[in-house]
Design an enzyme around this catalytic site. Structure first.
Site, PDB file in Angstrom:
ATOM      1  N   LYS A 274       0.938  -1.282   0.091  1.00  0.00           N
ATOM      2  CA  LYS A 274      -0.044   0.008  -0.015  1.00  0.00           C
ATOM      3  C   LYS A 274       0.841   1.096   0.056  1.00  0.00           C
ATOM      4  CE  LYS A 274      -3.990   1.882   2.475  1.00  0.00           C
ATOM      5  NZ  LYS A 274      -4.845   1.810   3.749  1.00  0.00           N
TER       6      LYS A 274
ATOM      7  N   SER B  62      -9.967  -0.551   6.899  1.00  0.00           N
ATOM      8  CA  SER B  62      -9.308  -0.385   5.502  1.00  0.00           C
ATOM      9  C   SER B  62      -8.749  -1.732   5.051  1.00  0.00           C
ATOM     10  CB  SER B  62      -8.460   0.565   5.578  1.00  0.00           C
ATOM     11  OG  SER B  62      -8.986   2.013   5.393  1.00  0.00           O
TER      12      SER B  62
ATOM     13  N   SER C  41      -9.867   1.551   2.556  1.00  0.00           N
ATOM     14  CA  SER C  41      -9.027   2.430   1.877  1.00  0.00           C
ATOM     15  C   SER C  41      -7.998   1.530   0.952  1.00  0.00           C
ATOM     16  CB  SER C  41      -8.238   3.556   2.631  1.00  0.00           C
ATOM     17  OG  SER C  41      -7.280   2.771   3.734  1.00  0.00           O
TER      18      SER C  41
END
Lengths: 492, 484, 95
Positions: free
Chosen positions: A80, A179, A155
């Protein structure tokens, strides 16, 4: 197109047995990224050159043989884009950090590199991890590999989509209010948020410091156990990292759950927003668990209903402070020709941050401001304790091994469906937020499909530091079912 | 005609002491003054994304030590908090400080004013926090520069009660506090370099009024003298305002030492709203009683304790004990000299240190640490005087040589032939010679002019170049004068 | 606690965000709605409940007082948009 990208454990075995080289495997991942990323948009930065170089090095390490070959040698992963990677651009999907190249490495990525992992690139996400649909990214939304018109969740949507679409072997995400788990649910993958403090936050760009936690995003539970084994552990650079030995997660997977008591909170199952297809999938999963010898115990977590307001006070408050450092002075975006200091700040930040980030900064600033602190922030901190005590009491009094809930109220929604209404978007996290507030470990794993054929996820919540219990419960379920083996259309 | 209103001045201080640790409070950068800009910073000091603070143990221990020395309560569970505001020298956009739960509360420091008046000045609190960097403006065209070297320097902010009543009291208090932190070794106390900084909250009120007046916070005070001057100016300014029927405005004012006045400071942040909240990156600080006890056990003796002991053990007056315990180096010097002078009277040692040594140091503009005469040498000199090897007069001569060139007093005495003559025979021979030379004076003495004894002593001493033991001379002389 | 455009303007100033008057109504409406969600917390009795600032109960770790960092100015200035004489350059600060 072939779907031959292996799971992490399969990859390790194939690499060990020389059935494939890391160069081949990494090359295959990069090829899939080249094919699919233009539509899926899972990656912000692909480091093809760095990845191939690391892969060749890994192959040399394996070829040299001998003992002590690190466990993930040659395994290509996606990270990420909020983990700082030395020399590799780290954007947090924000215009603010579009050109930011960190001079240091996050502890998580450092541990993965030491374990031999190959880093393919940095995945797309909601800007500064603020969002539940990946639509707040300044690099555009990620598309769900199961249906390109839909969100992969957020997210950590890029990491989830990359795993689901077989663009990598596994990925790393972060979870502040769901997330990791919500995108895992929406993409038919596994996502684990460890106990707060189990994994170091050093080098992870902060959203809400008392809630953020990094975790693995994988195709199955066994892979998650392998990755957590590498990621977890004390770090002297993070004052909130827990200084306790890391248990053998992988070794604990094959236990029996005969006699385990699995809590089922009434407040989750009876929730108004819960889609009937999700409820049905959860009920089917309960039946599987009963067959495996576990007992489903109805429990109550009465403060659950206050999780959303509590979270949306605490997380934005911390964020408003964490994001104050983006001022255009030392790094990141700076507005053109600032006429004075105030102009420098106000315009830099207005241009660098997207609407959702600004909304949360203002909200957080407001709840901390003079005259409102007690009514909002302090109140929320008190309710946070009540929420945490709910869980502790349930685990204690009902002698639970794990708690079972849905991960998200519904399957993947259409892109654009909620991004005009922040409140409806915030409700996507209704089942995951409590866990962050209480600091508990939890994971999401696939447990069915809805009427559109979209994946449905369920959540297993554990006692503090008992990641082993949720991994075991997830693993035995996957041994008995095959939801986790399904491949999304675009990847098959 | 109405009687003019008399005013009382009320002063409270906020003192920022930079703690003398090796490394910064939250990272491993050096805590050092004067390096080239931005050469002593790391991603933590510069608040790069994703980095985290880790507390320096020495900061905590120095804070506890200072708290104990200020007779404060050490909070068993205290916490760091973020103070949020934007300024280029504050890279994170927040200062890590302590707010609701500071480490130290409710302490005090006793001060001694002229005339032996002692006053207790309350310490409201003291808390750990991080210093900011520096914005540079001077000589830079159209811009300011930001140097973050100072960012991350550990501070202990000490806040007093509004207990001070004048510039003079404030000066005494600051000297005492600065002496204390230096004595503890937690701060070098250098106000010019900014390692000991003071902001003063000054207000006035009619004498007898109990409510506090509106205060002005005065900043930019880089010496104790300037603190005192600024308070005097500010009190006058406020009285003038009130006398003219105007109100004092609560504001921050800068002291301008060149213009000799305070002036209002344009707001750093137009609306001060620091939005304090507990620092989520740092768990609470928990201090167990055993740790406090261990720190107390290894703390140096405090100036006040030393003061009492000097009076009791050495029989010193208030004044002497005060002078000798004002600085740790001074007290150490004195005690080392007493040790070396034994069994000479410590009071005599105190006199020598305060009159001979301090006199010369003051004239030379030097500190005790600069003294060319080391404590042990001074002690040995006084021991020789006590043992009768040299007279007091000779001792002063020898001390002069020691000041000029250093060296051991015994060697100076030997080389210069200054040993006191106490030999009965030698003195008798000299007395005989002097008496023979002055038969007229003997007659006058015997006729009752007893003050002539001094004349004879003087003549003998002159003849023996001052080395004769005055006691022996007196004895022999009297005996001879009265015998025949 | 009603949220007005003035409230949002003030908060934006505190947070150093330039918000145009065109954006103001939308932000005001959204933040007012979000804060509306928070109202339910008022009814919860929380007297005597210790506020929870950390997810896990622990105490602060301490590091030894050792200098481990050396000069890394070049590296730390590399991301800065405006640098002069080894310093970060900003518009003239008026004090």
């Amino acid at each position: 197109m072939d779907a031959s990208i292996p799971t992490l454990v399969q990859a390790v075995e194939a690499l060990q047995q020389r059935q494939i080289s890391s160069e081949e495997l990494t090359g295959a991942c990069l090829q899939r990224i080249a094919d699919l990323n233009p539509t899926v948009n899972a990656f912000i930065t692909v480091d093809a050159e760095g990845a191939m170089q690391a892969a060749r090095q890994a192959d040399q390490v394996r070829a040299a043989g001998g003992g002590g070959i690190p466990p993930l040698t040659g395994v290509p992963l996606a990270i990420k884009d909020l983990f700082c990677t030395a020399g590799l651009r780290t954007t947090c999907a924000s215009r603010m950090l579009e050109q930011f190249v960190p001079p240091y490495e996050s502890t998580v990525t450092a541990r993965l590199r030491e374990a031999g992992a190959v880093i393919l690139g940095k995945t797309n996400m909601d800007e500064f991890a603020m969002g539940s649909s990946n639509e707040t990214s300044c690099f555009g939304p990620v598309r769900n590999p199961w249906d390109l018109a839909r969100t992969p969740g957020g997210s950590s949507g890029g990491s989830a989509a990359a795993v689901a679409a077989r663009m990598c072997v596994a990925a790393i995400g972060t979870d502040t209010g769901g997330s990791i788990r919500q995108p895992a649910a929406l993409t038919g993958t596994v996502g684990l948020k460890p106990t707060y403090g189990r994994v170091s936050r050093f080098g992870m760009i902060a959203f809400a410091s008392s809630l953020d936690q990094a975790g693995p995003m994988t195709r199955d539970i066994r892979d998650a156990a392998w990755l957590l084994q590498v990621m977890a552990g004390h770090d002297p650079k993070d004052s909130t990292a827990i200084n306790q030995p890391v248990p053998d997660y992988v070794g604990a997977l094959d236990r029996s759950i005969q006699g385990w008591r699995i809590g089922l909170p009434a407040e989750y199952v009876q929730s108004n927003g819960l889609h009937p297809d999700v409820r049905a999938a959860l009920e089917a999963a309960m039946a599987v668990y009963r067959e495996l010898g576990a007992e489903i115990v109805p429990i109550s977590l009465p403060y659950t209903q206050h999780a959303i307001p509590t979270y949306y006070i605490i997380a934005p408050a911390e964020a408003s402070s964490n994001l104050a450092r983006y001022d255009g002075i030392r790094f990141g975006h700076r507005c053109a020709h600032p006429k004075d200091l105030k102009d420098l700040y106000a315009r830099t930040r207005a241009e660098g941050f997207g609407a959702e980030v600004k909304r949360r900064i203002m909200l957080g600033t407001y709840v901390l401001s003079s005259g409102y602190y007690d009514a909002y922030y302090r109140k929320a901190q008190r309710v946070r304790r009540l929420i945490a005590e709910d869980f502790a009491r349930a685990f204690q009094e009902e002698r639970l091994s794990v708690i079972l809930t849905p991960t998200a109220p519904e399957s993947a929604f259409l892109l654009g469906a909620k991004n005009q209404d922040p409140v409806s978007m915030y409700l996507s996290d209704i089942f995951t937020i409590n866990v962050n507030l209480a600091g508990l470990p939890a994971l999401s794993l696939p447990c069915g499909r809805d009427a559109h054929g979209l994946p449905i996820g369920m959540q297993l919540i554990g006692r503090p530091l008992d990641e082993s219990a949720i991994l075991t419960a997830g693993h035995v379920y996957q041994q008995a079912t095959d939801w986790h083996l399904a491949v999304p259309g675009c990847a098959s | 005609m109405t009687t003019p209103v008399r005013y009382e001045t009320v002063i409270g201080l906020e003192i920022h002491t930079q703690l003398a640790t090796r490394s910064k409070i939250f990272c491993g950068c050096p805590n050092r003054f004067g390096a080239a800009p931005n050469t002593q910073i790391c991603p933590v000091c510069a608040a790069f994304p994703g980095v985290l603070p880790v507390l320096n143990q020495a900061v905590l221990e120095m804070a506890i030590m200072t708290g104990l020395a200020l007779h404060g309560e050490i909070r068993a569970r205290n916490e760091f908090a973020r103070k949020n505001y934007f300024y280029p020298d504050l890279p994170a956009g927040y200062q890590i400080s302590q707010f609701e739960l500071p480490i130290i509360e409710r302490g005090h420091l006793m001060i001694e004013l002229e005339g032996g008046v002692r006053r207790r000045i309350g310490i409201t609190r003291a808390h750990m926090e991080v210093d900011a960097g520096k914005n540079l403006h001077e000589g830079i065209q159209g811009a300011s520069w930001v140097d973050l070297n100072r960012t991350g320097t550990p501070l202990l902010e000490i806040v007093t009660e509004p207990d001070l009543r004048s510039a003079v009291e404030t000066g005494v208090f600051l000297k005492k506090l600065r002496g204390l932190v230096r004595h503890l070794g937690v701060c070098d106390g250098n106000m010019e370099e900014g390692s000991f900084r003071c902001d003063a909250n000054v207000s006035i009120r009619p004498l007898g009024e109990h409510r506090l007046g509106t205060r002005a916070e005065i900043k930019n005070l880089n010496s104790i003298r300037n603190v005192m001057r600024a308070i005097d100016y500010e009190v006058e300014r406020q009285i003038d305002l009130v006398e003219c029927g105007e109100a004092v405005v609560q504001e921050t004012r800068l002291w301008d030492a060149n213009q000799n006045h305070t002036r209002t400071m344009r707001g750093k942040e137009e609306a001060h709203d620091y939005r304090y909240f507990p620092e989520p990156d740092l768990p609470p600080v928990v201090i167990v009683p055993e740790r406090i006890a261990a720190i107390r056990a290894r703390m140096p003796e405090l100036p006040d304790e030393k003061f009492a002991r000097f009076q009791k053990d050495y029989g010193l007056s208030d004044y002497d004990a005060g002078v000798l315990t004002a600085e740790r180096e001074m007290a150490d010097y004195f005690e080392a000299a007493v040790q070396a002078a034994q069994p000479a009277d410590p009071k005599g040692v105190a006199n020598w240190v305060m009159v001979e040594l301090l006199g010369r140091l003051n004239r030379a503009g030097q500190e005790i640490g600069d003294s060319p005469v080391v404590a042990a040498s001074l002690g040995r000199l006084l021991r020789m005087m006590h043992d009768g090897v040299i007279s007091g007069k000779i001792a002063k001569t020898v001390f002069g040589h020691m000041w000029e060139g250093g060296g051991d007093p015994a060697r100076i005495v030997a080389e210069q032939g200054l040993v006191q003559v106490s030999d009965q025979g030698a003195i008798e021979a000299e007395v005989e010679r002097v008496l023979v030379a002055h038969p007229d004076k003997i007659a006058q003495y015997r006729a009752g002019k007893s003050q002539l004894l001094g004349f004879f002593v003087g003549e003998i001493m002159k003849a023996m170049r001052g080395k004769a033991n005055p006691g022996v001379v007196n004895g022999v002389l009297k005996e001879k004068l009265e015998r025949s | 606690m009603s949220i007005t455009e003035d409230t949002i303007r003030h908060v934006a100033t505190l947070a150093r965000l330039e918000i145009s008057s065109a954006e103001l109504p939308a932000y005001t409406g959204q933040i007012a709605r979000i804060l509306g969600l928070m109202e339910q917390l008022r009814a919860i009795p929380t007297d005597g409940v210790e506020p929870m600032s950390h997810a896990v109960e622990m105490t602060i770790p301490e590091r030894l007082d050792q200098v481990v960092n050396t000069d890394q100015r070049a590296l730390l200035l590399a991301n800065a948009p405006d640098v002069e004489a080894g310093c970060f350059r900003v518009p003239k600060i008026i004090e």
